[in-house]
Structure formats: C-alpha cells, structure tokens
Scaffold this active site. Sequence first.
Site, PDB file in Angstrom:
ATOM      1  CG  HIS A  51      -2.099  -1.097   0.926  1.00  0.00           C
ATOM      2  ND1 HIS A  51      -2.958  -1.271   2.137  1.00  0.00           N
ATOM      3  CD2 HIS A  51      -2.178  -2.071   0.216  1.00  0.00           C
ATOM      4  CE1 HIS A  51      -3.829  -2.302   1.624  1.00  0.00           C
ATOM      5  NE2 HIS A  51      -3.348  -2.820   0.621  1.00  0.00           N
ATOM      6  CD  GLU A  53      -1.369   3.949   3.961  1.00  0.00           C
ATOM      7  OE1 GLU A  53      -2.298   3.766   4.607  1.00  0.00           O
ATOM      8  OE2 GLU A  53      -1.017   3.114   2.996  1.00  0.00           O
ATOM      9  CB  CYS A  87      -1.311   0.854   5.963  1.00  0.00           C
ATOM     10  SG  CYS A  87      -0.803  -0.016   4.681  1.00  0.00           S
ATOM     11  CB  ALA A 157     -19.669  10.058 -30.787  1.00  0.00           C
ATOM     12  CD1 TRP A 178     -14.777   5.368 -38.060  1.00  0.00           C
ATOM     13  CD2 TRP A 178     -15.067   5.415 -36.067  1.00  0.00           C
ATOM     14  NE1 TRP A 178     -14.066   4.186 -37.478  1.00  0.00           N
ATOM     15  CE2 TRP A 178     -14.211   4.436 -36.110  1.00  0.00           C
ATOM     16  CE3 TRP A 178     -15.317   5.992 -34.494  1.00  0.00           C
ATOM     17  CZ2 TRP A 178     -14.053   3.554 -35.175  1.00  0.00           C
ATOM     18  CZ3 TRP A 178     -14.805   5.174 -33.501  1.00  0.00           C
ATOM     19  CH2 TRP A 178     -14.276   3.936 -33.963  1.00  0.00           C
ATOM     20  CB  THR A 204     -23.942  -0.942 -29.879  1.00  0.00           C
ATOM     21  OG1 THR A 204     -24.838  -0.057 -29.513  1.00  0.00           O
ATOM     22  CG2 THR A 204     -22.319  -0.411 -30.128  1.00  0.00           C
ATOM     23  CG  LEU A 212     -16.596  -3.203 -26.758  1.00  0.00           C
ATOM     24  CD1 LEU A 212     -17.753  -3.711 -25.667  1.00  0.00           C
ATOM     25  CD2 LEU A 212     -17.029  -1.805 -26.888  1.00  0.00           C
ATOM     26  NE  ARG A 215      -9.400  -0.461 -31.782  1.00  0.00           N
ATOM     27  CZ  ARG A 215     -10.358  -0.574 -31.379  1.00  0.00           C
ATOM     28  NH1 ARG A 215     -10.842  -1.279 -30.393  1.00  0.00           N
ATOM     29  NH2 ARG A 215     -11.287   0.288 -31.777  1.00  0.00           N
ATOM     30  N   GLY A 294     -26.121   0.956 -27.149  1.00  0.00           N
ATOM     31  CA  GLY A 294     -26.530   2.150 -28.008  1.00  0.00           C
ATOM     32  C   GLY A 294     -27.345   2.892 -27.327  1.00  0.00           C
TER      33      GLY A 294
END
Length: 348
Positions: A51, A53, A87, A157, A178, A204, A212, A215, A294
């Site tokens: 962690h 700390e 911790c 979009a 696009w 979709t 998904l 890239r 979608g």
Amino acid sequence: MNIHEKYIKRCIELAKNGLGKTYPNPMVGSVIVLNDSIIGEGWHQKAGEPHAEVNAINSVKDKTLLSKATIYVSLEPCSHYGKTPPCANLIVEKGIKNVVIGSIDTNSVVSGRGVKHLIANGCNVIVGVLEDKCKELNKRFFTFHSKKRPYIILKWAETSDGYIDKLRDENTKNSPNWISNSFSQQYVHKMRSDEQAILVGTTTALNDNPSLNLRSWVGINPIRIVLDRTLKIPENYNLYDESVQTIVFTEKQINNSINKNVYFEIVNFNENLIEQICTILFNYEIQSIIIEGGSKTLQSFINKNLWDEAFVFEGGIAFKTGLKAPKIIKAPISIQKISTDALKIYKN
C-alpha cells in the site's frame, strides 16, 4: 493553503498514478514530511502489492527520522489483514506519532478502525484535510461500497443535428459510422483504460462488431459486458474472441464452460433489468463501468437515474436522419473543445 493541505494535495497527485490499476482497491498516496520537507513518498500501484504507506516508509533512507516525522495519507490506513498486512499497525511499529488523513475509508472492513488503532497507540491523528478532493479521487470506490453498484459513466458521440448513428441494413453492419475525430477517439481509449468495465447493447454489438479494448492507449483492457437477450451476436464476432474477460447478460440458458473467458449471466429483461445488471456487477466486484451504447441502452440508464457522469462528444458532421441520440435533461458542467469536436461533460 496550509501545510497539511499542501501535503495531502501531493498525496492525491501520487495516488492518481494508480488510476485503472488498483481495482478492487482504492487509489491512495502517502508522503512523509520532516521540517516541511518530504523525506519519503509512495502510492498504491496494484492490488496485492504494498500500500501507499508501505511504499512511502520504505522510500525513507534514514528510518531513524520516522519518529520525528508526520505521515500524510489521502485515505485512512487499513487496520485489517488482507493480501497485505495492516498499514495502521506498520505506522505504529515504525514509531510515527503524527498522522494526517484526507478521508475516512467507507469500506465497512476499514471504516474508522484504522484511526481508532492509531489513536489507541498514542498517535496524534488529524482527519478530513481536503476531504472532498480525496473523496472525488476515489469516487468509484466510495460509490461501490456505499451504493452497492459500480460508478456508472455514460459515453456517446452524436452529430451536430443530434443523431448517434445512421439507419443500418445488412450491408452497413459490422463497422462503426464514425462521428468524432481521431483525437476524441484516443480520449475514449484513455477513458477505457481508467475504468474497470465497458458495456454495450445487442444492436451496437451487431452493427459495429466492436472489440471494446485499448488500441490507442496503454493500459489494462476493461472487462467487456454485453446485453444479448436472445444470443443474437454470432460467435465469430470480436466480443467472443476470448482475449478479454467478457460477461454476457441473456435470458437463454447456456453452459458457461463453452467459451473460455466468456461468462453468461441469466437475467429477466422484462423487470428491473438495469438494477439486476448493477447487482450482478457488484457481485463481480466491478467498481466502475462505461456504458458505450447504443441509444436505447444509454437512455435506459438515464431514465432509471442510474448514472454518475456522462461524456458526450459532438462531432462536426450531420446525418440529417438516423438514430436519435440519448437525452439528458440537465446542463453540462463543462464543454471542452477536442479539435473539431465539442465534449460535453455532465454530473448526476
């Protein structure tokens, strides 16, 4: 800005290095200060690893200075044994007497216990420095534990005239239309790298045949989630390539051992579907998810008021006809320019 705010701010900056890498743990940063100078710092880099700390303490070259120093941490130190030791115990063992904490951990396993352990062992503890900023840092973690669901981000979009896609036929499937520019598309891949999962609906998946994955950015591919009521998506589509863990919500009974790395969850699509999805994702310990489409799927989350943020990329093109984009009945908190696109950001 006082001295405590100064160093908690640094903790937050350090913690952000773990974005997208610490699930199911929160992002945490820590600095160790002596005479208004940082002598050690660190952040939680990955679940199962030390962690913040621990990394901060280990970075201090002269450990004899710890008893005179103050440790700052953006989130309450843990007090339980998980994949790593507590911790709070380590802070006490190292003789650090002054502890400044940004926010309490809302996880019931930790909440308040770390602070109690520190105080019980003679530490001077200050809590709540830049608390709102520390909570914002771990909005995914806090939402997951308090609301028992992932932090939900909507993303789409749309054209300048309010369409999310063209009308499709059999000859126009298997690839996206696009709308946003290449810079916005890279921004979306950065978003994917920050979140634990990504979800699309059947239409979709059929129209775009999306992967998904990442890239245009470096990071961990999000878990892929798809709604496919009657299992219409062909097995040769990208979502079934087994390269990334994939969860399919369906009403069809299917053997979960057929596809490696693909899991089928049976749900009732006629009753409280969104709530069922959230519950199952909570059981998978998924803390954050991007809903990418979608239009019907996105609007379902909006109508149920089950979302936390929305990112709407408005491109400079017009379709004149097509599939209408979802609607959020509130004003964006900000509008940014990404080259020729306008990015509208909403908070719920």
